[in-house]
Design a protein around this motif. Structure first.
Motif, PDB file in Angstrom:
ATOM      1  N   UNK A   1      39.279  49.381  55.670  1.00 10.71           N
ATOM      2  CA  UNK A   1      39.479  48.016  56.159  1.00 10.71           C
ATOM      3  C   UNK A   1      39.171  47.024  55.033  1.00 10.71           C
ATOM      4  N   UNK A   2      40.040  46.042  54.863  1.00 16.33           N
ATOM      5  CA  UNK A   2      39.836  45.030  53.830  1.00 16.33           C
ATOM      6  C   UNK A   2      38.658  44.141  54.195  1.00 16.33           C
ATOM      7  N   UNK A   3      37.679  43.946  53.277  1.00 13.30           N
ATOM      8  CA  UNK A   3      36.530  43.106  53.596  1.00 13.30           C
ATOM      9  C   UNK A   3      36.961  41.666  53.796  1.00 13.30           C
ATOM     10  N   UNK A   4      36.247  40.922  54.653  1.00 17.90           N
ATOM     11  CA  UNK A   4      36.616  39.529  54.894  1.00 17.90           C
ATOM     12  C   UNK A   4      36.434  38.681  53.641  1.00 17.90           C
ATOM     13  N   UNK A   5      37.279  37.675  53.492  1.00 15.26           N
ATOM     14  CA  UNK A   5      37.196  36.785  52.345  1.00 15.26           C
ATOM     15  C   UNK A   5      36.170  35.692  52.630  1.00 15.26           C
ATOM     16  N   UNK A   6      35.247  35.509  51.709  1.00 13.17           N
ATOM     17  CA  UNK A   6      34.247  34.462  51.831  1.00 13.17           C
ATOM     18  C   UNK A   6      34.773  33.179  51.191  1.00 13.17           C
ATOM     19  N   UNK A   7      34.542  32.057  51.869  1.00 12.39           N
ATOM     20  CA  UNK A   7      34.987  30.762  51.350  1.00 12.39           C
ATOM     21  C   UNK A   7      33.821  30.045  50.687  1.00 12.39           C
ATOM     22  N   UNK A   8      34.039  29.600  49.456  1.00 17.30           N
ATOM     23  CA  UNK A   8      33.006  28.904  48.696  1.00 17.30           C
ATOM     24  C   UNK A   8      33.483  27.506  48.331  1.00 17.30           C
ATOM     25  N   UNK A  21      34.211  28.719  36.546  1.00 20.23           N
ATOM     26  CA  UNK A  21      33.494  29.264  37.699  1.00 20.23           C
ATOM     27  C   UNK A  21      34.443  29.616  38.835  1.00 20.23           C
ATOM     28  N   UNK A  22      35.428  28.752  39.065  1.00 19.18           N
ATOM     29  CA  UNK A  22      36.396  29.011  40.118  1.00 19.18           C
ATOM     30  C   UNK A  22      37.144  30.311  39.850  1.00 19.18           C
ATOM     31  N   UNK A  23      37.554  30.506  38.602  1.00 20.31           N
ATOM     32  CA  UNK A  23      38.278  31.731  38.245  1.00 20.31           C
ATOM     33  C   UNK A  23      37.393  32.963  38.443  1.00 20.31           C
ATOM     34  N   UNK A  24      36.126  32.872  38.025  1.00 22.77           N
ATOM     35  CA  UNK A  24      35.208  33.997  38.183  1.00 22.77           C
ATOM     36  C   UNK A  24      34.926  34.298  39.652  1.00 22.77           C
ATOM     37  N   UNK A  25      34.754  33.255  40.443  1.00 22.49           N
ATOM     38  CA  UNK A  25      34.489  33.446  41.868  1.00 22.49           C
ATOM     39  C   UNK A  25      35.692  34.073  42.569  1.00 22.49           C
ATOM     40  N   UNK A  26      36.887  33.640  42.182  1.00 24.69           N
ATOM     41  CA  UNK A  26      38.085  34.231  42.769  1.00 24.69           C
ATOM     42  C   UNK A  26      38.211  35.703  42.377  1.00 24.69           C
ATOM     43  N   UNK A  27      37.870  36.003  41.137  1.00 22.52           N
ATOM     44  CA  UNK A  27      37.910  37.405  40.700  1.00 22.52           C
ATOM     45  C   UNK A  27      36.891  38.256  41.457  1.00 22.52           C
ATOM     46  N   UNK A  29      36.258  37.848  44.529  1.00 28.92           N
ATOM     47  CA  UNK A  29      36.701  37.989  45.907  1.00 28.92           C
ATOM     48  C   UNK A  29      36.501  36.786  46.792  1.00 28.92           C
ATOM     49  N   UNK A  30      36.139  35.642  46.201  1.00 26.90           N
ATOM     50  CA  UNK A  30      35.921  34.443  46.987  1.00 26.90           C
ATOM     51  C   UNK A  30      37.182  33.565  47.012  1.00 26.90           C
ATOM     52  N   UNK A  31      37.349  32.863  48.106  1.00 23.71           N
ATOM     53  CA  UNK A  31      38.332  31.792  48.170  1.00 23.71           C
ATOM     54  C   UNK A  31      37.584  30.507  47.832  1.00 23.71           C
ATOM     55  N   UNK A  32      38.057  29.767  46.827  1.00 24.69           N
ATOM     56  CA  UNK A  32      37.273  28.669  46.263  1.00 24.69           C
ATOM     57  C   UNK A  32      37.972  27.331  46.434  1.00 24.69           C
ATOM     58  N   UNK A  33      37.206  26.345  46.881  1.00 23.69           N
ATOM     59  CA  UNK A  33      37.652  24.951  46.926  1.00 23.69           C
ATOM     60  C   UNK A  33      36.736  24.179  45.982  1.00 23.69           C
ATOM     61  N   UNK A 112      24.583  36.682  37.391  1.00 18.93           N
ATOM     62  CA  UNK A 112      23.394  36.226  38.112  1.00 18.93           C
ATOM     63  C   UNK A 112      23.782  35.263  39.230  1.00 18.93           C
ATOM     64  N   UNK A 113      24.728  34.356  38.953  1.00 25.42           N
ATOM     65  CA  UNK A 113      25.178  33.437  39.998  1.00 25.42           C
ATOM     66  C   UNK A 113      25.770  34.217  41.167  1.00 25.42           C
ATOM     67  N   UNK A 114      26.631  35.195  40.871  1.00 30.42           N
ATOM     68  CA  UNK A 114      27.234  35.979  41.945  1.00 30.42           C
ATOM     69  C   UNK A 114      26.174  36.722  42.748  1.00 30.42           C
TER      70      UNK A 114
END
Length: 236
Positions: A1-8, A21-27, A29-33, A112-114
């Protein structure tokens, strides 16, 4: 099952850092605004479902500490992480006392941020917790008013209420932040970024008057707070 996408929500006014940071967070697995100032960050965090907020303290328009205090007042359980160059003890204490769950100083390494983000998410959602988009109730009931985002349907005492796009956004904003005064600037921002209603009246007061009439019998009213904005409140 695909894990749920977390929104940041990333509130950072340094464009280069925000992009990286946005690029790293997306890599990761986060959806970033991304919000480039505090006013937009506060608006998004209190109106849309997010799993975590990552907030710089030195934001323009509204500083990060104020954003955290206001968001925490509206969203008691939303994980908030401070990202800042301010490394003094008094800054860390102030940030945590304002409602932040963690505090990371620049410069830092992304792993560390992740790790810190995932740690605060575990504390909030648990190992198998749901994402904000899945857990946030789409339907709200206040008095005799029922409001459902998914179906874009509103009823008063079981009777459908016909709302124009601007009236819908206005009611959504008032309901989402119903314990807070909504300013004219916040309403204007919502309208300008999300809806175009050609041929309709331009006056906010006209829409407020129309919405008040449509909410009659719901046990919910819109109070004008002179000099500040509008507040949705239950009527006894």
């Amino acid at each position: 099952m695909t894990p749920p996408v977390m929104r940041a929500l990333l509130a950072e006014d340094d464009a280069l850092l925000a992009d990286a940071l946005s690029a790293n967070l997306q890599s990761a697995g986060f959806e970033v605004e991304v919000a480039t100032n505090g006013a937009v960050a506060e608006y998004l965090l209190t109106r849309q479902p997010f799993d975590v907020g990552i907030i710089d303290l030195g934001l323009p328009l509204v500083d990060g500490l104020s954003v955290i205090q206001r968001v925490r007042a509206a969203q008691q359980t939303l994980p908030l992480l401070i990202l800042t160059a301010l490394d003094g003890l008094e800054n860390r204490v102030a940030g945590l006392n304002a409602g932040a769950d963690d505090y990371l100083t620049k410069p830092f390494d992304f792993p560390e941020l992740e790790a810190r983000i995932r740690a605060v998410l575990r504390r909030t959602h648990g190992p198998g917790g749901t994402t904000a988009s899945a857990s946030m109730a789409a339907a709200m009931t206040v008095g005799q008013l029922q409001f459902d985002r998914d179906t874009r349907r509103a009823t008063v005492a079981g009777q459908p209420v016909d709302l124009s796009p601007r009236e819908w956004l206005l009611l959504d904003l008032l309901l989402t932040q119903r314990r807070k005064v909504i300013t004219k600037e916040q309403i204007a921002q919502a309208w300008s970024t999300e809806v175009s209603e050609s041929g309709g009246p331009s006056s906010l007061e006209v829409y407020i008057h129309r919405l008040r009439r449509k909410l009659e019998g719901s046990g919910v009213g819109i109070r004008t707070v002179r000099g500040l904005g509008y507040l949705l409140e239950s009527q006894d």
